[in-house]
Design a protein around this motif. Sequence first.
Motif, short mmCIF file in Angstrom:
data_model
loop_
_atom_site.label_atom_id
_atom_site.label_comp_id
_atom_site.label_asym_id
_atom_site.label_seq_id
_atom_site.Cartn_x
_atom_site.Cartn_y
_atom_site.Cartn_z
N ALA A 142 26.14 21.30 52.06
CA ALA A 142 24.90 21.94 52.51
C ALA A 142 24.04 22.44 51.35
CB ALA A 142 25.22 23.10 53.44
N HIS A 143 24.61 22.53 50.15
CA HIS A 143 23.88 23.10 49.01
C HIS A 143 23.51 22.08 47.94
CE1 HIS A 143 25.97 26.62 50.77
NE2 HIS A 143 24.76 27.11 50.67
N VAL A 144 23.49 20.80 48.30
CA VAL A 144 23.06 19.77 47.36
C VAL A 144 21.81 19.10 47.91
CG1 VAL A 144 25.36 19.35 46.42
CG2 VAL A 144 24.58 18.01 48.37
N ASP A 145 21.04 18.48 47.02
CA ASP A 145 19.83 17.78 47.46
C ASP A 145 20.17 16.42 48.06
OD1 ASP A 145 18.41 19.95 46.41
OD2 ASP A 145 18.22 19.00 44.45
N VAL A 146 21.11 15.71 47.42
CA VAL A 146 21.55 14.40 47.89
C VAL A 146 23.08 14.46 48.01
CG1 VAL A 146 21.62 11.93 47.40
CG2 VAL A 146 19.64 13.27 46.68
N PRO A 147 23.61 14.38 49.24
CA PRO A 147 25.06 14.48 49.39
C PRO A 147 25.79 13.26 48.84
CG PRO A 147 24.00 14.16 51.53
CD PRO A 147 22.91 14.27 50.50
#
Length: 173
Positions: free
Chosen positions: A73-78
Amino acid sequence: MKTLLATVCISLLFTVNSKAQEREMKVIDLPNSSKTTNRDKDKAHGEISEKQVEELRKRQQEREKETKVYNVAHVDVPAEFPGGMIAFDKQLIANIELMDVETDIKSLTVIVSFIVEKDGTLSNIVVLRDPGYGVGKRTASALQLLPKWKPAKKEEEIVRSQLTVPLSIPIKK
């Protein structure tokens, strides 16, 4: 007897007190300069400079940045498996030796958590929910056989990320 004991105690106290005073009286020779500052005195006592402190802080931040694990949930691109999650499920199940279980259940659900490293490999594989029958152990082993993932990105930088995935493992009848 009491006098002798009192004399020994007083003598002992005097010895301890004089040793403590000797330790307190040790002086470090500093250059006799009128420009000697408290900072110079601190350096003479083994203190580190502000520049060294800043350098240590930078190294610590870099180390934390290298080892930090981000939640999905805290990354731009999983992080992404090559071919997506459907391909992930298919390849994982293909690597698991299906077992015979005498039950009416058609599949067992196992929940696993793992870290996708910056190079796409998996680490810290943990079975969070194991339905039994050896499914958790087989799933963890099968995860090690999968190809590398595409790692997650945060602010255009490749980062480590943690995933928690429920997997439905079919039962052979």
